[in-house]
Every structure is written in C-alpha cells, then in structure tokens.
Write a protein that holds these residues in place. Structure first.
Motif, PDB file in Angstrom:
ATOM      1  N   TYR A  69       0.847  -1.190   0.000  1.00 51.80           N
ATOM      2  CA  TYR A  69       0.000   0.000   0.000  1.00 51.80           C
ATOM      3  C   TYR A  69       0.889   1.248   0.000  1.00 51.80           C
ATOM      4  O   TYR A  69       1.741   1.415   0.864  1.00 51.80           O
ATOM      5  N   TYR A  70       0.713   2.055  -1.012  1.00 50.78           N
ATOM      6  CA  TYR A  70       1.544   3.249  -1.151  1.00 50.78           C
ATOM      7  C   TYR A  70       0.731   4.485  -0.796  1.00 50.78           C
ATOM      8  O   TYR A  70      -0.324   4.733  -1.371  1.00 50.78           O
ATOM      9  N   GLU A  71       1.253   5.249   0.157  1.00 48.84           N
ATOM     10  CA  GLU A  71       0.567   6.491   0.515  1.00 48.84           C
ATOM     11  C   GLU A  71       1.633   7.533   0.828  1.00 48.84           C
ATOM     12  O   GLU A  71       2.408   7.371   1.775  1.00 48.84           O
ATOM     13  N   THR A  72       1.683   8.564   0.018  1.00 46.13           N
ATOM     14  CA  THR A  72       2.640   9.636   0.281  1.00 46.13           C
ATOM     15  C   THR A  72       2.272  10.256   1.628  1.00 46.13           C
ATOM     16  O   THR A  72       1.125  10.640   1.832  1.00 46.13           O
ATOM     17  N   SER A  73       3.244  10.329   2.546  1.00 48.01           N
ATOM     18  CA  SER A  73       2.899  10.820   3.885  1.00 48.01           C
ATOM     19  C   SER A  73       3.247  12.294   4.042  1.00 48.01           C
ATOM     20  O   SER A  73       2.820  12.934   4.987  1.00 48.01           O
ATOM     21  N   GLU A 107       2.190  -4.434   3.467  1.00 48.74           N
ATOM     22  CA  GLU A 107       3.377  -3.573   3.536  1.00 48.74           C
ATOM     23  C   GLU A 107       2.926  -2.157   3.308  1.00 48.74           C
ATOM     24  O   GLU A 107       2.264  -1.876   2.315  1.00 48.74           O
ATOM     25  N   ARG A 108       3.294  -1.279   4.213  1.00 49.66           N
ATOM     26  CA  ARG A 108       2.910   0.111   4.025  1.00 49.66           C
ATOM     27  C   ARG A 108       4.139   0.897   3.596  1.00 49.66           C
ATOM     28  O   ARG A 108       5.144   0.917   4.299  1.00 49.66           O
ATOM     29  N   LEU A 109       4.069   1.505   2.434  1.00 50.62           N
ATOM     30  CA  LEU A 109       5.211   2.257   1.939  1.00 50.62           C
ATOM     31  C   LEU A 109       4.863   3.729   1.816  1.00 50.62           C
ATOM     32  O   LEU A 109       3.718   4.078   1.519  1.00 50.62           O
ATOM     33  N   THR A 110       5.862   4.556   2.053  1.00 51.02           N
ATOM     34  CA  THR A 110       5.612   5.999   1.973  1.00 51.02           C
ATOM     35  C   THR A 110       6.461   6.597   0.850  1.00 51.02           C
ATOM     36  O   THR A 110       7.597   6.996   1.069  1.00 51.02           O
ATOM     37  N   GLU A 118       9.533   5.619  -3.478  1.00 54.59           N
ATOM     38  CA  GLU A 118       9.008   6.221  -4.701  1.00 54.59           C
ATOM     39  C   GLU A 118       9.423   5.381  -5.923  1.00 54.59           C
ATOM     40  O   GLU A 118       8.621   5.139  -6.828  1.00 54.59           O
ATOM     41  N   ASP A 119      10.664   4.896  -5.897  1.00 57.47           N
ATOM     42  CA  ASP A 119      11.122   4.032  -6.994  1.00 57.47           C
ATOM     43  C   ASP A 119      10.281   2.758  -7.054  1.00 57.47           C
ATOM     44  O   ASP A 119       9.909   2.287  -8.127  1.00 57.47           O
ATOM     45  N   ARG A 120       9.993   2.217  -5.863  1.00 59.81           N
ATOM     46  CA  ARG A 120       9.198   0.968  -5.830  1.00 59.81           C
ATOM     47  C   ARG A 120       7.789   1.228  -6.370  1.00 59.81           C
ATOM     48  O   ARG A 120       7.208   0.387  -7.048  1.00 59.81           O
ATOM     49  N   ALA A 121       7.244   2.395  -6.030  1.00 60.09           N
ATOM     50  CA  ALA A 121       5.904   2.734  -6.527  1.00 60.09           C
ATOM     51  C   ALA A 121       5.913   2.767  -8.052  1.00 60.09           C
ATOM     52  O   ALA A 121       4.988   2.274  -8.699  1.00 60.09           O
ATOM     53  N   ARG A 122       6.997   3.313  -8.617  1.00 66.04           N
ATOM     54  CA  ARG A 122       7.086   3.361 -10.084  1.00 66.04           C
ATOM     55  C   ARG A 122       7.201   1.958 -10.653  1.00 66.04           C
ATOM     56  O   ARG A 122       6.577   1.629 -11.651  1.00 66.04           O
ATOM     57  N   GLU A 123       8.011   1.130  -9.975  1.00 64.71           N
ATOM     58  CA  GLU A 123       8.168  -0.263 -10.442  1.00 64.71           C
ATOM     59  C   GLU A 123       6.828  -0.992 -10.413  1.00 64.71           C
ATOM     60  O   GLU A 123       6.562  -1.851 -11.245  1.00 64.71           O
ATOM     61  N   ASP A 124       6.002  -0.650  -9.434  1.00 69.84           N
ATOM     62  CA  ASP A 124       4.707  -1.317  -9.307  1.00 69.84           C
ATOM     63  C   ASP A 124       3.645  -0.697 -10.211  1.00 69.84           C
ATOM     64  O   ASP A 124       2.458  -1.015 -10.071  1.00 69.84           O
ATOM     65  N   ASP A 125       4.053   0.176 -11.092  1.00 68.97           N
ATOM     66  CA  ASP A 125       3.133   0.823 -12.056  1.00 68.97           C
ATOM     67  C   ASP A 125       2.048   1.637 -11.385  1.00 68.97           C
ATOM     68  O   ASP A 125       0.894   1.650 -11.840  1.00 68.97           O
ATOM     69  N   LEU A 126       2.380   2.283 -10.286  1.00 69.67           N
ATOM     70  CA  LEU A 126       1.381   3.141  -9.670  1.00 69.67           C
ATOM     71  C   LEU A 126       1.278   4.447 -10.442  1.00 69.67           C
ATOM     72  O   LEU A 126       2.241   4.900 -11.032  1.00 69.67           O
ATOM     73  N   GLN A 127       0.098   4.998 -10.424  1.00 72.15           N
ATOM     74  CA  GLN A 127      -0.116   6.220 -11.180  1.00 72.15           C
ATOM     75  C   GLN A 127       0.139   7.415 -10.251  1.00 72.15           C
ATOM     76  O   GLN A 127      -0.615   7.680  -9.328  1.00 72.15           O
ATOM     77  N   ALA A 143      -0.500  -2.245  -4.815  1.00 69.45           N
ATOM     78  CA  ALA A 143      -0.221  -3.374  -5.699  1.00 69.45           C
ATOM     79  C   ALA A 143      -0.502  -4.627  -4.894  1.00 69.45           C
ATOM     80  O   ALA A 143      -0.082  -4.733  -3.735  1.00 69.45           O
ATOM     81  N   ILE A 144      -1.256  -5.533  -5.498  1.00 67.35           N
ATOM     82  CA  ILE A 144      -1.639  -6.757  -4.791  1.00 67.35           C
ATOM     83  C   ILE A 144      -1.011  -7.922  -5.540  1.00 67.35           C
ATOM     84  O   ILE A 144      -1.247  -8.068  -6.742  1.00 67.35           O
ATOM     85  N   GLN A 145      -0.191  -8.687  -4.859  1.00 69.60           N
ATOM     86  CA  GLN A 145       0.600  -9.689  -5.564  1.00 69.60           C
ATOM     87  C   GLN A 145       0.605 -11.024  -4.833  1.00 69.60           C
ATOM     88  O   GLN A 145       0.624 -11.089  -3.605  1.00 69.60           O
ATOM     89  N   SER A 146       0.574 -12.082  -5.639  1.00 73.20           N
ATOM     90  CA  SER A 146       0.745 -13.412  -5.083  1.00 73.20           C
ATOM     91  C   SER A 146       1.558 -14.184  -6.103  1.00 73.20           C
ATOM     92  O   SER A 146       1.165 -14.280  -7.254  1.00 73.20           O
ATOM     93  N   ALA A 147       2.700 -14.699  -5.671  1.00 69.84           N
ATOM     94  CA  ALA A 147       3.668 -15.319  -6.582  1.00 69.84           C
ATOM     95  C   ALA A 147       3.929 -14.354  -7.729  1.00 69.84           C
ATOM     96  O   ALA A 147       4.227 -13.188  -7.498  1.00 69.84           O
ATOM     97  N   ALA A 148       3.758 -14.791  -8.976  1.00 67.08           N
ATOM     98  CA  ALA A 148       4.112 -13.907 -10.091  1.00 67.08           C
ATOM     99  C   ALA A 148       2.938 -13.052 -10.550  1.00 67.08           C
ATOM    100  O   ALA A 148       3.076 -12.195 -11.407  1.00 67.08           O
ATOM    101  N   GLN A 149       1.757 -13.312 -10.004  1.00 67.17           N
ATOM    102  CA  GLN A 149       0.580 -12.568 -10.480  1.00 67.17           C
ATOM    103  C   GLN A 149       0.384 -11.291  -9.678  1.00 67.17           C
ATOM    104  O   GLN A 149       0.455 -11.310  -8.450  1.00 67.17           O
ATOM    105  N   LYS A 150       0.139 -10.238 -10.422  1.00 68.75           N
ATOM    106  CA  LYS A 150       0.020  -8.941  -9.744  1.00 68.75           C
ATOM    107  C   LYS A 150      -1.163  -8.157 -10.292  1.00 68.75           C
ATOM    108  O   LYS A 150      -1.439  -8.178 -11.491  1.00 68.75           O
ATOM    109  N   GLU A 151      -1.877  -7.500  -9.427  1.00 72.44           N
ATOM    110  CA  GLU A 151      -2.957  -6.588  -9.817  1.00 72.44           C
ATOM    111  C   GLU A 151      -2.632  -5.246  -9.189  1.00 72.44           C
ATOM    112  O   GLU A 151      -2.176  -5.180  -8.047  1.00 72.44           O
ATOM    113  N   VAL A 152      -2.856  -4.193  -9.938  1.00 78.13           N
ATOM    114  CA  VAL A 152      -2.511  -2.869  -9.412  1.00 78.13           C
ATOM    115  C   VAL A 152      -3.762  -1.993  -9.351  1.00 78.13           C
ATOM    116  O   VAL A 152      -4.555  -1.964 -10.291  1.00 78.13           O
TER     117      VAL A 152
END
Lengths: 671, 253
Positions: A69-73, A107-110, A118-127, A143-152
């Motif tokens: 979960y990405y939330e700019t703090s 996982e909570r990321l800021t 921020e780099d990870r957010a870009r890697e996860d294709d966040l807008q 980004a919601i992921q299990s093994a290789a499958q990911k939904e954003v």
C-alpha cells in the motif's frame, strides 16, 4: 515544590498518570492497535462483507497475498481530502489483514519524493500525480501480488470510494487463482469468427469484439449448440441467441447450472443480426450458401423452470427511450441510467444500454430463487407483434397505447435452482441411441474438475454438501450417487446459482456496441460491452464476490421535497399547459403574417401582427408569473423548515428563562 | 467509590447544575449555540436543504468543533475562576469533601448543561427524518462525537479555570487552547511547522499533530466508533481533570 511533601508526591503521581495516558494513546493510535470499531451504519458500510471473508478464508496459506500500500505521507504534498481518505483505506486494509489470519502480508510504503519507496511505486506501475512544478509526485494506490501474479490499483480516486472493498477483494481473488478462468460461449451465430480458408480464397471472419475482448482476460471456449454436456471447468457459460436449441443442450445447461456453473443467456424474439447479417450468407468454411438462422431464440424448458415467461412473438416498442442513432424508431432503444438498476454490481454506474427489437420477460416467483431486475423499459411502451414490428410506420405511433408499466429487459436470478428436467435426461433420438450406461459415466463430472462437489440431493433430509469439501471421493462412491435414476441432479448443490438473462441478443453485435474513434481504435459506443464484461467478471468471480457490495453511504435523497415539487407541479400544470397551448396558437397565427421577402403584406396585417405580439408577450409574462408562483410555494416550505429549526427551541429556552426569573423575583419579593 | 464520596459528588453536581439555571449566561449561551448550529447548517458551506441528502455528517456535525472552541469555554469558565474570585473556594475546601469530588461534580454539572444544549438541536433530526430516510447510525455516532468534543473542550477549560481567578482570562486562554488543539492537525499549519523545524524534530511534531481533536472527530461522524478516537477524547478529559486537580492543589498550598 518539595518532592518529599504530600503535594510533591501527588504532583509526581499526576504527571505519571498523564505520561501513561499519552503513552497508551500513542500505542493504540500509532501502532494500529486501536482499529477495533463498532459499525453503526444501517448497511454495515465499514465492515467487511461476508463474501470478502469467505474469499479470504479460502486463500492458500502457502501462497500468501502481499498488499503493498503506497501512501505519500508528506503533508506538503498530500492534500487534506486525500489524507482523510487515507485513514479509511488504512483501516480497511487492517481489517483485511486481521480477517485473513496471516494469509495477507500488508506492507505500508511511503513514497515521498526522492525516496526508495518512490522508486518501488514506479516499479509497481502506480499512477503518480504531479503536484507542483518541482516535479514532486503524489502516490496513493496499491499493488496486490501473489507469486508472479500482480494486480494494481494505480490510484485510489476518492470518487470511487464506493467500490474500494470490491476492488481489493477482486484483485486478491484474481492474483490468488492459479489458472485462467474459463468462459464458455454457446451460440447459433458465427460470433467466434472463422479461420481463413485458403482453398476457397475466402477471408476469414473476425470474431465479435466481445469475444476478442474476452480472450484478453479469460480462456474462451466454444461450446457447440449440439453439446449434451458442458465442461465443469467452465466458470461462466454465455449463451447468445440459442436458436432452435435442442432439449439435450438445454439439459446440459441445466445440469451445468445445478452443479454450480453460472449462466448468462441472451434470448431474442426477433434477432435482426441473425436475420439480416448471417442468414443466407455463404458458409466461410465451404463457400456453399449458408443456411437460415432462426431469428427467434428461446430456452423454453429452462426459462419455465426458472420462473421466467418470455414471449417469442412480442417485442417492446418504447417511445421514451428511442435511440438517436435508430432514427427515432421505438424498437431501437437506448436505455438511460434510470432504466438500469443502480444498486446491482452488474449495471451500477453504467449507461446507456442499447437494445434492438428486444423482447420482455415476466417473472413468476420460484422458491429459493431471488430475482433482480437489471434493465427495464419506460412506462410508455407497447408490446407489438413481431410481424407488426417489421412493418412499423410512423402513423402507427398515433394509435400507440402505452401499457403504463415497465417491461423487464434484463434480469438476474440467484439462489437454489431446481432442474427443468425432473423426469431425467430428455429422450432425444440421438441421446436415446447413443446414451447408455457408458454415456452416463462419461457425463458425470470428475471429482477433481467439478466446480462444486456433485452431490445429489436425493431427499429433503439429505445434507447439502458444502463447497469447501475438497477431498476427492472414491470414484466408486461418486458413481453410486450419480446413478440414482440417470444421474440427473435435481437441485443446485449450493445456493449460489446465478443466471443473468437478456431479452435481446443483438446488443452484443459489433455495430451496436462498438465504434471506431478518430484514430481508428475500437471504443465502446455505449454500455453494452462493459455491461457484458461486468456480468462475466461478477459471475465468474463467484457468489462471494457478488456479495461484496458498495461500502459508500448510499445517497438518501429528500423524498418529501421531491414529493412536494411533484405536488406543486401537478397543481400548476393545467395552468401552464393552457398558457402554452395559447402561446402555440398565437405563434401559429403569426406564422403566415411574418415578414415575407423582407416586407409585410399590408397595414392591417401589421396591426394584427402587433396585436399578436402583444398577446404573446402577455402570455409569456403570465407563464413567468405561474412559474414564480410555483417556485414560491416550494421556497415557502423551505423557509418554513429553516425558520422552525431556528426559532422554536431558542424561543422556548428564552421563555423558560424569563419564567424562572419572574418566579425567582416573586419568591424573593415575598420573602 | 464509597457511598459517602458519591453523595458528596452528587451534592456538588446538584448545587452547580442548579446554579447554571439561576444565571442568565446559561440561557444566552444555549440560545447562541442553537442559533449558531442552525445558521451553519442551513446557510453556510453545504446547506442542508440544498444537498438533497438526509445525512447530517457534512452539514450539521461538521461545524460543531468550531462552535465548541468558543462556547464550551463560555460555559466552563466559571467552574473555578468564580470560586477563586468570590473566595468561596476556600470555603468549599473546608467542607468535608475531597478536591476530586468537587472537580468531578462540577465537571459533570457543566457536562449535563452541554447535554441539554445538544439535545435541544432535535428539530434538525425531525427535519431530516421528515424530509427523507436517514441512516440512524451516523446520527448516533455524530452526536456522541460532538458530545465528546464538547467535553474535551470543557475539560480543557476546567484546567485553565483552576489556575486563574479572572473569568475573562480563563475564557481567552481556554479558547486559545481549544483552537490550538483543533488546529494542530491542520495540514497547512503542520506543513509550516515541518518546514521550519529541523528534521530530527519531525516525529515529535507529528506526534503532537496526532493529538489534534479534529483528526479524531470526523471518522465518528460517519457512523463508526473507533477505539482509538473514543480513547483519545476520554484521555484528554482525564488529563485535563488531573491538571485541574494539580492547579487547585497549588492554589490551596
């Protein structure tokens, strides 16, 4: 303060208590321990739905789902509105985590500017949203992921709060699935396309856009009309225009549904596409002249068993919902939002839907089956005979007599279905010849691939099997259960049976649902395609996902105000209409007197015209007055509400104060 | 608590509560409170009748914090200042009761006054119920949140009044404290502070901003009681009453 004194000890104790209270608050709030909550909203808007809990229960503990979960703090970037929403999202995610009992890793990321997150957010294709000229970007998604499958979920738009729980649950379900969902398509029309056939120099036909679009997300499997068995690994079966369907095929659909399959069926009393596009077309495979596809389709036995009547000879003409593209033809309809259910997940927030020469359903209650009307016509409709509809003239509209009640154009049925074939497998010549004991064995679903355990409820006392039973039963036992009579299942194995019915099959034809934009790209021309994709997604997601309803507070409008407006409108309507008629008459009279070739005919006409113009402005003034009067009544009620709210209680308080003061004075004077 | 303690507390509560009704200030404050809440609900921001939504969250409760930061100190300013000024504090302390009994008795008397004030906003409930079909949940939690907010402000006022004999000073200080507690979580203010303090102090600033009243108020008005929010307001009340106790002790000493 002397620390040895009584006051000193008390002071230290007090400070200690304050420190403890602050620490408790910090622990409870800061560490997320205080998420315990009581939800008092009527529809339990802030509590996880049972469907979500079921899906979380079924997650494989060995294959946990990670939610990043990405939330700019940084408060310099995060607007207050989003900050408030973020609390809701965080709380919801904590609820997911608690309910999943360790199967969800949160996982909570800021992703503040210039950080690794921020780099990870870009890697996860966040807008990201750029908030200032320095290029600082705001992230708020997951980004919601299990093994290789990911939904954003690229950005959690505050406007889409309604579907937050649904979107997260859907993504969790999608990534935790190991194989692609299978969608079966059964149709009498060549909608699956055909390959190029080199010998005949024929160009292969493209499949319908619907099929192309489905293939992006699902494994699409062709189910021939002649099938007498439907693979149990098909999650959803889409039946489009099942013209001349055999009883054996209906039996196959029936059994598939009872075993836990989901069915979407589009039947049509008059398919224009079948009639005009596909009939008598050369067969692309052979080049020979094609046969005639019956323009009428139906599922006679199934609909009857489901409590749905459908007339094959009558179509809906609706003068309110005439489509603009259809040249105001009352058979070519464009259904606006108010014609579609705004509460059902399949149709909510979609519009408009276009149907062409649609039929209508009538519903009859059946035990255990719940029906939800998804789309209906307006009240200004008339049921026309198919033959009459073919030669519909504008003059016919003059004798149009509306039924006054909406016709049902699409419906969703859910619950526990009973078989349409209580007597067992229909005795068709082919089935009769071929099917024997061996045939029955092959039609019995294998324990491993059945969507739900194929347990037959043989008597009311027999326990209903729960879908969670996964241990494969011994084949011998299975066979024994299935060989009761001819293996026909009499009743749904679970109460999650689901059928969506449309009374028009043409709506999914390319010409009616997609258009090319300026760049030549295919885009949805209306809600037809999104609606079908919604329906398939919702149904293939299973009953649990369907239960995950909207979390947003539903709009609760001021019904009394609308009622009042209508009442006032009704009161003034005759007056307004009379004035309008007068105005129209005056305009008609003025027509011939108007300037012709820049000149008026003679002075008497000029005089007449001037008088008419005066009358016209008089009428316009009166209309304005009536409207003002009408508004005044509504405004009066509003002002009364405000005044009563303002004055009544304060006046009572003041009066009470004065009364008490007088009483006091009297008592004091007496003393 | 022994029954004797309870009796003492009740006696103080009764004396204080009745004294409110003898003073015109109470009526003025309640009337101002009612007029202010209704004016904000019907005329400012999202106006109730224009929203076409039978919910009080965005139209009615949203203004309560701003009304309380001014009016709660007006009710609470006389709690101890008046006693100090008139010299009745010493008299009170000679009576066979503990400071805690007096503090709790007086605080609950003021709390009861607010409960009456809040209850008198009932016409707005009748209005939305008549106009539409509101969800009762958010109304219940909204009223609870509003009351907790008022009690928080009242407790802060109680603490301020324990340290001063002037009602005016108590009122001004309390309003300032309540506004500060309301605003410390405001993003604009937080940003300005964050921009000026060294980055080492950032966590401290953030923790202080977590103590803002506002952050704990809004979620409750949507229809949910979250443990941390209720706990927060209860903590504020406890801490403020402890500070009141410390103030009274220091005065007596």
């Amino acid at each position: 303060m002397n620390l040895n004194s009584k006051e000193g000890t008390a002071g230290i104790t007090a400070l200690l208590v304050i420190a403890i209270v602050l620490a408790v608050n910090f622990l409870v709030g800061g560490l997320g321990l205080g998420n315990a909550r009581v939800d008092l909203t009527q529809n339990k808007l802030y509590t996880l739905a049972d469907g979500t809990r079921n899906i979380l229960d079924r997650l494989n503990p060995d294959k946990p789902v990670t939610i990043r979960y990405y939330e700019t703090s940084d408060d310099r970037i995060m607007p207050p509105q989003l900050k408030m929403r973020a609390t809701v999202v965080r709380d919801l995610l904590l609820e997911f985590q608690t309910a999943a009992k360790g199967k969800i890793i949160l996982e909570r990321l800021t992703p503040n500017p210039n950080t690794e997150d921020e780099d990870r957010a870009r890697e996860d294709d966040l807008q990201g949203i750029q908030v200032n000229q320095d290029g600082d970007t705001l992230y708020f998604g997951m980004a919601i992921q299990s093994a290789a499958q990911k939904e954003v979920l690229p950005f959690l738009n505050p406007g889409e709060e309604t579907s937050l729980e649904y979107n997260i649950t859907r993504a969790i379900q999608k990534v935790s699935k190991t194989s692609k969902t299978v969608v079966g398509v059964m149709t009498s029309m060549p909608i699956m396309g055909s390959p190029m056939f080199p010998f005949q120099q024929q160009r292969g036909q493209q499949p319908w856009v619907l099929i192309q679009r489905l293939r992006m997300d699902y494994e699409v499997r062709d189910v021939p009309m002649s099938s007498d068995k439907i693979d149990s690994d098909i999650n959803t079966l889409v039946v489009i225009h099942p013209a001349d369907i055999t009883e054996a095929a209906e039996y196959a659909i029936d059994q598939y549904l009872l075993k836990g399959g989901k069915v979407i069926a589009l039947v049509d009393p008059q398919s224009i596409v079948a009639k005009r596009v596909y009939s008598n077309q050369p067969n692309p495979m052979t080049g020979q002249p094609g046969g005639v596809i019956n323009p009428t389709s139906d599922l006679p036995n199934l609909l009857k068993a489901w409590g749905v009547s459908f007339s094959k000879t009558q179509v809906v003409a609706d003068v309110n919902y005439r489509s603009a593209q259809g040249g105001q033809n009352p058979l070519d309809l464009e259904l606006p939002a108010e014609a579609l259910s705004q509460t059902d997940r399949i149709t909510a927030s979609l519009q408009p839907l276009r149907v062409l020469v649609s039929g209508a359903f009538t519903l009859d209650t059946r035990d255990g089956i719940e029906s939800t009307i998804l789309a209906s016509s307006s009240k200004a409709n008339e049921m026309l005979d198919v033959s009459e509809a073919e030669s519909l003239t504008p003059e016919r509209m003059n004798t149009f007599s509306p039924t006054g009640r909406p016709q049902i154009l699409a419906v969703r049925l859910s619950g526990k279905f009973k078989t349409a074939f209580p007597g067992g497998r229909p005795k068709t010549p082919a089935a009769g010849l071929e099917s024997g004991g061996a045939q029955e064995d092959t039609t019995a679903p294998k324990p491993a691939d059945a969507p739900a355990p194929p347990v037959v409820t043989t008597s009311p006392a027999a326990p209903v099997a729960t879908p969670k039973v996964e241990t494969p039963a011994k084949p011998a036992e299975k066979k024994e259960e299935f060989n009761i009579s001819d293996g026909t299942i009499k009743e749904s194995v679970s109460s999650e049976g689901m059928v969506v019915l449309f009374a028009d099959a043409d709506m999914m034809y390319d010409e009616l649902c997609v258009a090319r934009d300026r760049l030549g790209e295919m885009v949805a021309a209306n809600a037809n395609l999104p609606l079908m994709l919604n329906a398939i997604e919702v149904l293939s997601g299973g009953g649990d996902l369907l239960q995950v309803r909207s979390r947003a507070a539903t709009q609760r409008p001021f019904l009394k105000m609308a009622e009042l407006r209508e009442k006032v409108d009704q009161k003034f309507r005759p007056q307004r209409q009379a004035l309008q008629t007068k105005l129209d008459e005056t305009a008609q009279k003025m027509g011939p007197l108007r300037v012709k070739d820049g000149q008026l005919a003679d002075p008497s006409q000029i005089k007449e015209l001037n008088e008419l113009m005066k009358t016209q402005s008089d009428i316009n003034r009166k209309i304005r007055e009536v409207k003002r009067e009408q508004n005044k009544e509504i405004e009066f009620t509003k002002s009364m509400i405000v005044l009563l709210n303002f004055l009544v209680v304060p006046l009572l308080v003041v009066s009470l104060g004065i009364l008490l003061a007088i009483r006091r004075r009297v008592i004091t004077a007496a003393v | 608590m022994k029954s004797r303690d309870l009796e003492n507390t009740l006696a103080i509560f009764k004396r204080e509560f009745l004294s409110y009704f003898n003073s015109p200030v109470l009526y003025v404050i309640v009337v101002i409170y009612l007029l202010a809440t209704m004016a904000f609900t019907f005329f400012f921001g999202q106006q109730l009748l224009e929203t076409n939504n039978a919910s009080l969250t965005e139209t009615f409760f949203v203004w309560h914090p701003w009304i309380y930061v001014v009016l709660a100190p007006a009710v609470g300013m006389r709690l101890w200042s008046e006693e100090h000024r008139l010299g009745t504090f010493e008299l009170l302390m000679t009576m066979p009761l503990s400071p805690w009994q007096a503090i709790i008795g007086k605080f609950f008397a003021a709390a009861m006054v607010w409960l009456i004030g809040l209850a008198l906003t009932f016409p707005v409930i009748i209005t939305v119920c008549w106009l539409g079909n509101p969800d009762p949940g958010p109304m219940i939690t909204g009223y609870a949140a509003s009351y907790l907010y008022a009690l928080g402000c009242l407790a802060v006022t109680s603490a301020a009044s324990a340290y001063t004999r002037s009602q005016v000073v108590c009122f001004i200080v309390s309003v300032a404290l309540c506004i500060a507690l309301t605003l410390i979580g405001h993003p604009g203010i937080l940003n300005t502070v964050l921009n000026t303090v060294p980055s080492v102090l950032e966590p401290v600033v953030r923790f202080i901003s977590y103590l803002s009243f506002m952050d704990h108020f809004f979620e409750m008005t949507r229809g949910i009681f979250v443990l941390r929010d209720v706990l927060y307001f209860v903590s504020v009340i406890i801490v403020a009453l402890i500070v009141t106790h410390m103030g009274l002790r220091s005065k007596r000493a």
